[in-house]
Design an enzyme around this catalytic site. Structure first.
Site, PDB file in Angstrom:
ATOM      1  N   GLU A 271      14.174  12.489  58.138  1.00 50.59           N
ATOM      2  CA  GLU A 271      14.484  13.584  59.065  1.00 50.59           C
ATOM      3  C   GLU A 271      13.307  14.542  59.164  1.00 50.59           C
ATOM      4  OE1 GLU A 271      18.056  16.765  59.941  1.00 50.59           O
ATOM      5  OE2 GLU A 271      17.587  16.292  57.860  1.00 50.59           O
TER       6      GLU A 271
ATOM      7  N   ASP B 218      12.543  18.266  60.823  1.00 49.74           N
ATOM      8  CA  ASP B 218      12.957  19.503  61.501  1.00 49.74           C
ATOM      9  C   ASP B 218      11.700  20.184  62.032  1.00 49.74           C
ATOM     10  OD1 ASP B 218      15.633  19.407  61.191  1.00 49.74           O
ATOM     11  OD2 ASP B 218      15.816  21.156  59.893  1.00 49.74           O
TER      12      ASP B 218
ATOM     13  N   SER C  74      25.574  12.000  65.582  1.00 47.96           N
ATOM     14  CA  SER C  74      25.525  12.445  64.189  1.00 47.96           C
ATOM     15  C   SER C  74      26.804  13.210  63.866  1.00 47.96           C
ATOM     16  CB  SER C  74      24.318  13.355  63.958  1.00 47.96           C
ATOM     17  OG  SER C  74      23.118  12.614  64.008  1.00 47.96           O
TER      18      SER C  74
ATOM     19  N   SER D  64       0.823  -1.220   0.000  1.00 43.70           N
ATOM     20  CA  SER D  64       0.000   0.000   0.000  1.00 43.70           C
ATOM     21  C   SER D  64       0.854   1.266   0.000  1.00 43.70           C
ATOM     22  CB  SER D  64      -0.899   0.017   1.248  1.00 43.70           C
ATOM     23  OG  SER D  64      -0.074   0.057   2.415  1.00 43.70           O
TER      24      SER D  64
ATOM     25  N   GLU E  29      14.708  16.624  64.665  1.00 43.71           N
ATOM     26  CA  GLU E  29      15.496  17.815  64.985  1.00 43.71           C
ATOM     27  C   GLU E  29      14.523  18.763  65.676  1.00 43.71           C
ATOM     28  OE1 GLU E  29      18.749  18.738  64.647  1.00 43.71           O
ATOM     29  OE2 GLU E  29      19.083  16.627  64.219  1.00 43.71           O
TER      30      GLU E  29
ATOM     31  N   HIS F 220      18.069  12.981  54.200  1.00 44.74           N
ATOM     32  CA  HIS F 220      18.390  14.251  54.866  1.00 44.74           C
ATOM     33  C   HIS F 220      17.359  15.291  54.438  1.00 44.74           C
ATOM     34  CE1 HIS F 220      20.698  17.564  56.481  1.00 44.74           C
ATOM     35  NE2 HIS F 220      20.852  18.125  55.294  1.00 44.74           N
ATOM     36  N   ASN F 221      16.906  16.125  55.397  1.00 48.52           N
ATOM     37  CA  ASN F 221      15.917  17.169  55.073  1.00 48.52           C
ATOM     38  C   ASN F 221      14.802  16.599  54.197  1.00 48.52           C
ATOM     39  OD1 ASN F 221      17.441  19.000  56.491  1.00 48.52           O
ATOM     40  ND2 ASN F 221      18.262  20.045  54.713  1.00 48.52           N
TER      41      ASN F 221
ATOM     42  N   HIS G 258      12.857  24.102  56.978  1.00 49.33           N
ATOM     43  CA  HIS G 258      14.297  24.276  57.175  1.00 49.33           C
ATOM     44  C   HIS G 258      14.494  25.599  57.912  1.00 49.33           C
ATOM     45  CE1 HIS G 258      18.233  22.840  56.542  1.00 49.33           C
ATOM     46  NE2 HIS G 258      18.619  23.755  55.685  1.00 49.33           N
TER      47      HIS G 258
END
Length: 765
Positions: A335, A337, A525, A187, A384, A305-306, A350
């Protein structure tokens, strides 16, 4: 092309309605809410969107990109807009990797339900697809992109454009010959099955054919004995090769007669090599295969972390999504805070920065919901705590009420422990790491003591001092900090102190001080700079310290862009919780993902025996192995369907090279790379052997990176795969590449031969 998958897709009223299309409100923020027309394409595998029905549409997402679909009340963003947008009409599409969520609000509850149910059905379908179906879906996606006028057939001109998109640089005459051969209907265009045949002719693997013919006596098939020999001699499958050969033939041989005769055709052989069975990652290491009954300090623990940040450390967004993503990818230490918030409710952000704030209560609720979805081994909340006495009471209340039975608030058996419990004993439990007013011994003393709020001056001073040394530094805001902050620092509230059992945070002064004054359930830590200097000055002492106490290492406060350090040097010293900024992709997160890919991705990996021995003489900077060094030979053979670096540049084809990197102790850390292949991302051939000498393989990680060579600037990243040495299979193996975000780039892979051997006597060191 849609017919390839449509035959297997469930016929469902929701999907039919989705294919008609729906106007919905796309929500990005409180101020960005716009109407868009979303429609499921006929292939059932992609969703496109336009500004209005009948408008110019463009791809929004593929079903294979979708991780899960959440209801409106589960969306942080939609909850914040609940007063103006009805939650029950909203839903969230969550994608794999770090791609932002898509929040949508339909015009009715019924429409929202149609999309939620339909998408979940499709996600389940994609998840259960086998290798062939995944390839069909990939081809279907390409067909959709190449079929410019969306008429379900492709002209030669469209095929040429598609080849460029697919990274194929091909002689026009040769491409036209393949096109004509595939065009069975004559085709002048290719439809579904014809396009598949065209693709197959493009992807013939000459290097695999040659390999097959080397082991087959007649070049047509591998007999059972020939296949057993191949598995034993080249794939290093050992004694299990005979049983394995039968299993693999049954699994991969496409013809029933071949299965009955226990022979493997070329198609079956290729299917085996491209499958999980032929993968570089040893399937033995995929489930929980390690001893999970040792004390917590004997394991590496996947740590974040954070965790609340999904952007940078200074003005990025704080989000509950950070916790959900971390927990779903197997992270076991998050973590939090916590600071005083309005209306007596503590907030998470933070401190002393412009990052947004989220209620502590929302964080705990998300943790309760997602803690054990990926792994049922314990989750550690690293608190924290910067809150006043009153809001600490609220913290303790939320932890107790929201987490309920999940929260570990007493020792497991009600007795004074002599060592840390194991991950096995702590299954399904959430542990709090933080300051504690007393020792566990004092908690267990039966005689009545003074009320906890009336601390002796000495204990109060100790807490003040610990808070000063232990607390991780926060980035300063442009305004200066209150000079009286240290003096007015609140004393720990007893109800929060009581929730800290096995993970009491204490300040680190020296290894001798820790041995003399601290207990096994107390932990310190270390900033990355402090941990690095300790490894350099007292590497063996650090190793011995980590055989009886937990250590947490966290990134420098100067990493305001949320960049990461190399976790390997801290793992080399036996540090258990090496915390990473999980929102940031790159080499460092590849290593973290690589280490924790094993053991069912449960977030716990048993440390090597020399990092668990209290009398260990191992020094990470000056390793002396009791065994001979290992020599690793990697022949990088070929690549398959490598993605474009810049998908928008239609004319550009990649010039790929492969770099192999070893990460381990310093003498083992090395990298080598192949030369580049010009203008071929589709089926490049290298055929080059790289050689490495590895002294401590137990700590080594291998990272395979494919780059696009660029003489003018840095080579661009194409894909990578990282795995531990002890999970590597020898022999002819495919390495299935992942994106920067760790998402599968299927069917992109590299084909290698791997061989390890002991170094010969008298070889150069």
């Amino acid at each position: 092309m849609a017919s390839l998958l449509q035959g297997r897709l469930p016929i469902n009223q929701d999907l039919l309605l989705m294919q008609k299309g729906t106007m919905m409100r796309k929500v990005r923020s409180k101020s960005w809410k716009k109407l868009r027309y979303f429609r499921l394409q006929d292939d059932g595998m992609t969703v496109w969107h336009a500004r209005q029905a009948g408008g110019r549409a463009k791809p929004s997402f593929s079903i294979s990109d979708v991780d899960t679909v959440r209801e409106g009340h589960e969306s942080e963003l939609l909850r914040n807009l609940a007063e103006e947008l009805p939650l029950e009409q909203g839903f969230t599409i969550v994608f794999h990797g770090r791609r932002s969520n898509l929040d949508l609000v339909a015009n009715s509850v019924e429409e929202a339900q149609v999309w939620m149910q339909g998408l979940r059905l499709l996600v389940d379908f994609v998840t259960s697809m086998d290798q062939q179906e995944r390839l069909d879906q990939w081809l279907s996606d390409w067909f959709q992109r190449g079929d410019k006028n969306q008429d379900g057939r492709m002209s030669f001109r469209e095929v040429q454009r598609l080849l460029h998109l697919m990274n194929v640089e091909m002689d026009q005459e040769h491409a036209f010959q393949l096109f004509q051969t595939a065009d069975a209907s004559q085709s002048g265009t290719l439809e579904g099955e014809e396009f598949v045949n065209f693709y197959k002719s493009l992807t013939q693997r000459a290097e695999v054919q040659e390999l097959f013919e080397n082991f087959s006596s007649d070049g047509q098939k591998l007999t059972l004995l020939e296949f057993v020999d191949f598995l034993q001699e080249w794939q290093k499958e050992g004694e299990r090769a005979s049983d394995l050969a039968l299993e693999l033939i049954d699994r991969h041989e496409p013809s029933d007669s071949g299965k009955l005769r226990h022979v493997l055709s070329m198609d079956g052989f290729l299917s085996y090599l491209c499958s999980k069975d032929g993968d570089i990652f040893n399937p033995i290491c995929l489930p929980i295969y390690q001893d999970m009954t040792q004390p917590l300090n004997h394991y590496y623990i996947n740590s974040s972390h954070n965790t609340y940040l999904v952007g940078d450390q200074f003005c990025g967004q704080s989000s509950v999504e950070g916790y959900i993503r971390a927990l779903k990818r197997g992270c076991r230490c998050v973590e939090v805070d916590i600071w005083d918030g309005p209306s007596g409710e503590p907030i998470v952000y933070h401190g002393h920065t412009l990052t947004s704030r989220i209620p502590f209560k929302d964080v705990v609720t998300a943790i309760a919901q997602y803690a054990f979805q990926t792994s049922d081994y314990p989750v550690i909340l690293s608190l924290e705590n910067h809150c006043s006495w009153e809001q600490q009471e609220v913290i303790a209340h939320h932890l107790t009420e929201i987490l309920g039975e999940q929260l570990l608030s007493t020792t497991l058996d009600g007795q004074l422990p002599t060592q840390l419990p194991s991950p096995e004993e702590l299954r399904g439990k959430i542990l709090v790491k933080g300051k504690k007013l007393k020792t566990l011994e004092e908690d267990f003393e039966e005689e009545e003591e003074e009320p906890e709020s009336e601390l002796e001056g000495e204990q109060e001073a100790e807490l003040e001092l610990e808070a000063q040394f232990e607390s991780e530094p926060q980035e300063l805001s442009p305004r200066s900090k209150d000079k009286n902050e240290k003096k007015s620092k609140p004393i720990l509230c007893p109800s929060l102190s009581a929730l800290v059992v096995y993970l009491k945070a204490v300040s680190f002064y020296s290894f001798a001080h820790s041995r003399e004054h601290y207990r096994f359930y107390e932990m310190s830590s270390f900033s990355e700079a402090k941990a690095k200097s300790l490894i350099k000055e007292a590497g063996n002492e650090f190793v011995q310290h980590n055989t009886w106490q937990l250590s947490r290492v966290y990134p420098s406060g100067l990493r305001t862009d949320s960049s990461n350090y190399n976790p390997q040097e801290f793992w080399n010293a036996g540090c258990q919780m090496v915390a990473m900024n999980m929102q940031t992709a790159g080499l460092e997160m590849d290593l973290c993902d690589g280490l924790f890919r094993q053991n069912a991705g449960c977030g716990y990996v048993l440390k090597p025996d020399f990092l668990r021995d209290a009398q260990s003489s191992f020094h990470p900077e000056k390793p002396i192995s009791p065994f001979k060094a290992q020599v690793l030979l990697i022949k990088v053979i070929s690549g398959q369907q490598l993605p474009k670096v810049d998908k928008n540049k239609e004319g550009s084809i990649v010039d790929p090279l492969v770099r192999v990197e070893i990460f381990g102790v310093r003498p083992d850390t090395a990298r080598q790379e192949t030369s580049y292949v010009e203008n071929n991302g589709f089926n490049p051939y290298w055929g080059q052997t790289l050689c490495f000498r590895v002294l401590v393989p137990e700590l080594a990680l291998l990272r395979f990176v494919v780059k696009d060579y660029d003489w003018k600037s840095r080579n661009d990243f194409i894909g990578q795969y990282t795995l531990p040495w002890n999970c590597m299979q020898q022999g002819y193996r495919h390495i299935h590449l992942l994106s920067k975000d760790g998402i599968s780039l299927h069917p992109a892979s590299i084909f290698v031969h791997i061989c390890t051997q002991e170094e010969l006597e008298g070889a150069d060191s």
